[in-house]
Design a protein around this motif. Sequence first.
Motif, PDB file in Angstrom:
ATOM      1  N   SER A 135     -39.993  28.563 -29.893  1.00 29.55           N
ATOM      2  CA  SER A 135     -39.316  29.100 -28.717  1.00 29.55           C
ATOM      3  C   SER A 135     -39.459  30.607 -28.633  1.00 29.55           C
ATOM      4  CB  SER A 135     -37.826  28.712 -28.744  1.00 29.55           C
ATOM      5  OG  SER A 135     -37.641  27.357 -28.428  1.00 29.55           O
ATOM      6  N   TYR A 136     -39.327  31.276 -29.761  1.00 30.94           N
ATOM      7  CA  TYR A 136     -39.435  32.738 -29.779  1.00 30.94           C
ATOM      8  C   TYR A 136     -40.840  33.168 -29.361  1.00 30.94           C
ATOM      9  CZ  TYR A 136     -37.095  37.038 -31.271  1.00 30.94           C
ATOM     10  OH  TYR A 136     -36.451  38.255 -31.299  1.00 30.94           O
ATOM     11  N   ARG A 137     -41.840  32.440 -29.868  1.00 28.46           N
ATOM     12  CA  ARG A 137     -43.219  32.798 -29.526  1.00 28.46           C
ATOM     13  C   ARG A 137     -43.476  32.593 -28.034  1.00 28.46           C
ATOM     14  NH1 ARG A 137     -45.566  29.637 -32.838  1.00 28.46           N
ATOM     15  NH2 ARG A 137     -45.950  31.134 -34.497  1.00 28.46           N
ATOM     16  N   ARG A 138     -43.026  31.448 -27.507  1.00 29.49           N
ATOM     17  CA  ARG A 138     -43.215  31.212 -26.075  1.00 29.49           C
ATOM     18  C   ARG A 138     -42.497  32.273 -25.242  1.00 29.49           C
ATOM     19  NH1 ARG A 138     -42.566  25.689 -27.441  1.00 29.49           N
ATOM     20  NH2 ARG A 138     -40.337  25.829 -26.973  1.00 29.49           N
ATOM     21  N   LEU A 140     -41.759  35.369 -26.012  1.00 30.38           N
ATOM     22  CA  LEU A 140     -42.458  36.650 -26.071  1.00 30.38           C
ATOM     23  C   LEU A 140     -43.737  36.627 -25.245  1.00 30.38           C
ATOM     24  CD1 LEU A 140     -42.104  37.793 -29.791  1.00 30.38           C
ATOM     25  CD2 LEU A 140     -41.057  38.804 -27.782  1.00 30.38           C
ATOM     26  N   GLN A 141     -44.445  35.510 -25.294  1.00 35.05           N
ATOM     27  CA  GLN A 141     -45.698  35.420 -24.549  1.00 35.05           C
ATOM     28  C   GLN A 141     -45.458  35.465 -23.041  1.00 35.05           C
ATOM     29  OE1 GLN A 141     -47.222  31.753 -26.173  1.00 35.05           O
ATOM     30  NE2 GLN A 141     -48.410  32.804 -27.765  1.00 35.05           N
ATOM     31  N   GLN A 142     -44.354  34.911 -22.598  1.00 32.60           N
ATOM     32  CA  GLN A 142     -44.077  34.827 -21.166  1.00 32.60           C
ATOM     33  C   GLN A 142     -43.227  35.980 -20.648  1.00 32.60           C
ATOM     34  OE1 GLN A 142     -42.228  30.969 -20.794  1.00 32.60           O
ATOM     35  NE2 GLN A 142     -43.990  29.909 -21.684  1.00 32.60           N
ATOM     36  N   ASN A 145     -42.922  42.755 -18.743  1.00 37.70           N
ATOM     37  CA  ASN A 145     -42.838  44.038 -19.442  1.00 37.70           C
ATOM     38  C   ASN A 145     -41.439  44.642 -19.406  1.00 37.70           C
ATOM     39  OD1 ASN A 145     -45.532  43.948 -20.117  1.00 37.70           O
ATOM     40  ND2 ASN A 145     -46.194  45.094 -18.318  1.00 37.70           N
ATOM     41  N   ASP A 355     -35.148  29.738 -24.144  1.00 33.76           N
ATOM     42  CA  ASP A 355     -36.213  28.742 -24.295  1.00 33.76           C
ATOM     43  C   ASP A 355     -35.765  27.602 -25.192  1.00 33.76           C
ATOM     44  OD1 ASP A 355     -39.431  28.400 -23.994  1.00 33.76           O
ATOM     45  OD2 ASP A 355     -38.735  27.694 -25.949  1.00 33.76           O
TER      46      ASP A 355
END
Length: 470
Positions: A135-138, A140-142, A145, A355
């Motif tokens: 969830s953290y990775r998704r 950050l990717q989405q 800025n 997420d």
Amino acid sequence: MVDSWVNAAERIGSDLHLELTGPGGRRAALIRALREAVRSGRLAPGTRLPPYRSLAADLGVARNTVADAYAELVAEGWLTSRQGSGTRVAERAEPLRPAARVPVKAPPRARGPRHDLKQGTPDASAFPRTAWLASYRRALQQAPNEVFGPGDPAGRLELREALTEYLARARGVRTAPDRIVICSGFAHALRLLFGGGVLRGPLAVEAYGLGFHREVLAAAGVRTVPLPLDEHGARVDRLERERAVLLTPAHQFPTGGPLHPARRAAVIDWARAQGGLVLEDDYDGEFRYDRRPVGAVQGLDPEHVIHIGSVSKSLSPAVRLGWMVLPERYVGAVLDAKGEREAWASVLDQLGLADFIGSGAYDRHVRRMRQRYRGRRDRLVAALAEHAPHIVATGVAAGLHAVLRLPPGTEASAVKAAAWQGVALDGLAAFRHPETDMPVHDGLVVGYATPSEHAYGPALDALCGALPPP
């Protein structure tokens, strides 16, 4: 040929703070400063020094001055220089040692308890690392800025939208994203509401509760008035001219009973008639084992209840995130108390939790832990039936702890006996409001969720060995 950015970075080098003072020219001062930095241990053996070009630029001296200083210290043995490795502090350049002193023997470090049965903490070994990381990775990717800016004091809209859906579905809360303010937990919510001047005392509280919360309120100048408890929960019929009442209606902390439906209705009637407010601490509302969780009191009247929750019990206290579901008239005042920027709850953690909830991972984790904690409570009840049938776990089958009711006058000795067995737990008296007129009941508050799965069996054995005889 144009240098690559790697070469440019190499020219910049590492920062090195040196004071060029004392008699002589710049070269002598630099040599003296470098010697002292090595001699004192500030530059350890093997430390790579900045290239002489970058150090010269930092110090505002000629390149030849730095090159000559490096060369002299290499000749003296303070530094070493090798092609491709740069200039480093020599391995034999040991700092001066202080004069020998009589060693002072450190006091023995206190050993912690072998078995932790303190209330209030979920099983740390069960944190869903893989799902949380995904969830953290998704998130950050989405993330746009602007996420990496100061932050909205109301909290990220993504999390407030996820909470609106989840709380309505799982807890019966009626709200909208603009009525939710993110905080770092229940204590932070109290500090914002009372320390921030949004609400004033006196505040009615349950006669048994967390002392830390009373301390937070006292620090904000709030007088607390204890309400007695019985088998139906807090005696809300004893409410008088208090401005608000703080309740744990789903699972009274720590005694373990839910607030009776008639008293839920009665406290809402009181709030409407007196212009009062109900603060609902929904600290472990998802964890009911004998039936479906009881819905939140907030659902009865969203304009007279502040619903406060967090992930401290359901997920981990390390994730410092909570929320306040507010009546419309308090939203602006709470945001004013919080300030113009988010200063408490990590925006990145908010996105990760949004997420985690939206993907269904939070529901799956709660269901899994509900089964695990139900098994823990069942094992506690079975161990008592086998080894101490005169002692029972009181309250409903819910939450992360249980109260063991003890024979009168045995609580203090039982807590001491538990400590001798290496068991950390609390006596019921630790949670008693100092001004309550309720009769004293002896008991132990056992946090059966705290140990890891493999440690729970030995912890139960030690606990049973500490219980008073019939």
